[in-house]
Design an enzyme around this catalytic site. Structure first.
Site, short mmCIF file in Angstrom:
data_model
loop_
_atom_site.label_atom_id
_atom_site.label_comp_id
_atom_site.label_asym_id
_atom_site.label_seq_id
_atom_site.Cartn_x
_atom_site.Cartn_y
_atom_site.Cartn_z
CG ASP A 262 3.57 -0.75 2.12
OD1 ASP A 262 3.71 -1.97 2.30
OD2 ASP A 262 2.45 -0.18 2.13
C1 GLC Z 1 -0.45 -1.60 3.28
C2 GLC Z 1 0.16 -2.74 2.46
C3 GLC Z 1 0.22 -2.45 0.99
C4 GLC Z 1 -0.99 -1.62 0.61
C5 GLC Z 1 -0.82 -0.27 1.27
C6 GLC Z 1 -2.03 0.64 1.03
O1 GLC Z 1 0.23 -1.45 4.48
O2 GLC Z 1 1.43 -3.22 2.87
O3 GLC Z 1 0.23 -3.71 0.29
O4 GLC Z 1 -1.07 -1.48 -0.80
O5 GLC Z 1 -0.57 -0.35 2.66
O6 GLC Z 1 -3.16 0.10 1.64
#
Ligand code: GLC
Length: 736
Positions: A262
């Site tokens: 993430d």
């Molecule tokens: C965010 C979310 C994830 C997302 C990523 C990119 O913090 O937790 O679901 O795809 O970052 O935006």
């Protein structure tokens, strides 16, 4: 640009004499041969470069070899607008307004595998057209608490339902040469302190509740990517959790794709190398703040990784595994042997969005108010901010810049044009924001009236109307349905409960539509004629809702989660269960899943706690009968059959649900667990036989000590119903 250059390279390769075309460039060669050929041509620096971000949403390819970069994109409901190289804000392009599909909870409420595939295929087409290789979705974290701010992005409280729908979604996405990146792996069931909380979960609970949907996505769906979650599980961050990623995902399940962190979820140089992470994405990694000019080379899998490779702390064998997985992803997506071009904001995509949104709307109660029956020249009063407020913008990373969004008020006015007057009163002020990441709706939600005046105006307007439709609920603002924060309670905000009661007191036919992505308490449920659970339906949400309210579409949605009467009825009773506690000597917050497997209806049913509306509940404008149920041995398992008949006057669909109950077990087991469902579309008077197969796995619980699934001999019950609380047949059978 990327696609053209790649086509040139492929065309070049195709027209050159076969013996000169490098294997990795030859689309006719088997995938693994292409991977190993490319790997053999790469330097260590090129392999390391692929394992981390080079911009906010891209990771490096191998320019020297003509291997393209990987472009990642949010989100599960549509293709996020282009952002600047290293910004969250949109870049202001004029060609990236997408189709906003319904929230995944809305898809879950359809209980329709075919629609899940349609959804995945359409969003995959949009990703491919926008030249994105990895779609950062779907999210399938279980609904452990109704307060989770991202409940709207997930598929409910039952692992079987989520597992059955995530598989066709993933297959639909990937049929377009786009990797589905299933998230957030794993036990990431809240937003509160999501980057600093250690989920303490026993193995039985993990294997029975929190892994099954992910396992289905990987083993049955063939997912090409998985996103590690921000939280820790049993002491290690999940973006590099050895047991979760190496032992379970890549070991037990044989996952051959990429694990993507993430954004900013990678927290440790050494674990990033050894614990199963393949691509590190995000910003401010390694304590970086303010994005040093060369911030991406500071990433854990950048300069620190090169240093470890050079001084022997890291092996090239592990690096080759990461690079091979990344190359495999490239050869499955932008360098796929099948050419995909996708499509974007097509009429078919908006039609699919409208169909899915409508099919997931749940009729919770109806004493005849619906479908709306308004006399010619009649008058409808619509009350509530959610009749007017656009909902696609906001809510976190699933925020979208959509080509258009139909609001309920406009759709109702369209539907009743020339037939009835539709007047609107706001009734209350909820969230007046109209922008997110520089995406704007263009609405003006400012309000000069006081709360008292707003309420008085709504009541005054309701005196002489044929029907009142309240359209309220939640929104995408902080502490509502929103990434990064959880809700504080399941009570409706902004004084809506009082307003609904006051409007009901006018004695007019009244329907309440709750637009939300998560459960809300409905203390007024017995005071209104009809209740509809509307969701965030995306671009066509207004049309979908009007289709159901007018009867153009007969509602067939079923709740993917329980609607409890109050939060305290739920299984999370202590701080240590939620939102977690500090403990002496431990750096991170600790959250104990003491409730074990007893979440959602597994809790309410087993504890006989009354709820407002049960998991799997949903009514229709017609009626159905489920009869002639039987169970008999069939091979190594059992075959359960039932006949469902449309006993009403209009065509409709029923979701026949199969639950299994274990009469006696050596461990505490839920009163019933969903093990099958079939959505059946029937004309008036039509009948259809549905059959389910129960195998031993469906009877098993996970024995953590033996680390295997165990079905204990004894009596079981196959329960056939129209919801978890509406069982129409109880069929006992015995496992010898
Ligand atoms: C965010 C979310 C994830 C997302 C990523 C990119 O913090 O937790 O679901 O795809 O970052 O935006």
């Amino acid at each position: 640009m990327k696609r053209i250059s790649l086509l040139c390279v492929l065309a070049l390769a195709a027209c050159c004499p076969k013996n000169n075309t490098p294997v990795y460039l030859d689309p006719s060669k088997p995938l693994e041969e292409r991977v190993s050929d490319a790997l053999g041509r790469m330097t260590i620096e090129e392999k390391v470069a692929m394992t981390h971000a080079q911009s906010k949403f891209s990771s490096a390819g191998v320019p020297r070899l003509g291997i393209p970069e990987l472009w990642h994109t949010d989100g599960p409901h549509g293709i996020r607008p282009e952002v600047l190289w290293d910004e969250w804000d949109q870049a202001g392009w004029t060609n990236d307004s997408c189709t906003a599909f319904p929230a995944l909870i809305n898809l879950a409420a359809t209980w329709d595998r075919d629609l899940a595939h349609l959804y995945g295929d359409c969003i995959g087409q949009e990703a491919r057209y926008r030249e994105k290789d990895i779609l950062l979705g779907p999210g399938i974290n279980m609904g452990r608490t109704p307060l989770n701010g991202r409940t709207f992005e997930y598929m409910g409280e039952d692992p079987y339902l989520a597992g059955q729908l995530v598989v066709p979604y993933v297959q639909g996405v990937q049929s377009n040469g786009v990797a589905a990146c299933v998230k957030h792996f794993a036990v990431n069931n809240q937003e509160t302190r999501r980057t600093a909380t250690n989920s303490v979960v026993d193995d039985r609970t993990l294997y029975e509740i929190y892994l099954p949907a992910f396992k289905a996505a990987v083993v049955d769906g063939g997912a090409w990517a998985i996103m590690g979650s921000y939280n820790l599980w049993n002491g290690e961050f999940n973006c590099h959790n050895k047991r979760l990623l190496c032992d379970i995902l890549k070991g037990e399940w044989g996952f051959d794709g990429v694990v993507v962190s993430d954004w900013g979820g990678c927290r440790d140089d050494d674990q990033a190398v050894t614990n199963g992470l393949d691509i590190e994405m995000g910003t401010w990694t390694n304590g970086l703040t303010g994005a040093a000019s060369d911030s991406y080379s500071h990433y854990h899998l950048a300069r620190p990784y090169l240093e470890r490779l050079r001084d022997g702390r890291a092996t090239e064998e592990v690096l080759n595994d990461k690079a091979a997985r990344i190359l495999r992803t490239v050869f499955r997506t932008s360098m796929s042997p099948e050419q995909h071009f996708g499509s974007f904001t097509s009429p078919e995509h908006f039609a699919a969005a409208r169909k899915i949104a409508a099919e997931g709307i749940v009729l919770l109660k109806n004493d005849g108010v619906l479908p709306l029956n308004i006399p010619q020249g009649g008058k409808i009063l619509v009350v509530g901010e959610n009749a007017y407020k656009m909902m696609v913008v906001g809510g976190g990373s699933s925020n979208l810049k959509t080509k258009y969004e139909i609001i309920p008020l406009d759709a109702l006015r369209e539907a009743f044009a020339g037939k009835a007057e539709v007047v609107w009163e706001r009734g209350y002020v909820g969230d007046v924001t109209t922008d997110y990441n520089k995406v704007i709706t263009g609405q003006d939600l400012s309000e000069k009236r006081t709360a008292g005046q707003l309420k008085a105006d709504a009541l005054a307007a309701g005196k002489d109307v044929d029907c009142i439709i309240f359209i309220g609920g939640l929104n995408k603002s902080a502490f509502q349905d929103n990434e990064g924060t959880d809700r504080k309670d399941i009570v409706l905000p902004y004084g809506q409960d009082e307003l609904i009661e006051a409007l009901a007191g006018l004695g007019r036919p009244m329907a309440v539509v709750n637009i939300s992505g998560s459960p809300v308490a409905m203390p007024w449920a017995n005071k209104v004629g009809a209740i509809v659970q509307g969701w965030y339906g995306g671009s066509e949400s207004g049309h979908a809702l009007a289709d159901v309210l007018t009867g153009a579409v007969n509602p067939s949605g079923k709740l993917p989660f329980t609607m409890p009467k109050s939060l305290i009825d739920g299984p999370l009773k202590t701080e240590r269960q939620y939102p977690g506690i500090r403990e002496e000597g431990k750096q991170w917050w600790q959250e104990y899943y003491d409730e074990g497997v007893f979440i959602g209806y597994r809790w309410y049913d087993t504890q006989n706690i009354p709820v407002d509306f049960a998991f799997g509940h949903g009514l229709s404008y017609t009626t159905f009968e489920i009869g002639k149920a039987s169970v008999k041995r069939s091979g190594a398992g059992w075959k359960v059959s039932a006949t469902v008949t449309n006993t009403g006057k209009v065509a409709g669909a029923e979701v026949v649900q199969l639950y299994v109950s274990d009469s006696e077990a050596s461990v505490a087991r839920p009163a019933k667990e969903l093990k099958g469902f079939e959505k059946v579309y029937l004309n008036p008077g039509e009948s259809k036989k549905v059959s389910f197969t129960i195998n031993k796995e469906a009877l098993s619980f996970f024995d953590a000590d033996k680390h295997e699934w165990v079905a204990e001999p004894g009596e079981f019950h196959a329960l056939i119903g129209a919801s978890s609380a509406d069982i129409r047949a109880d069929l006992p059978f015995t496992l010898k």
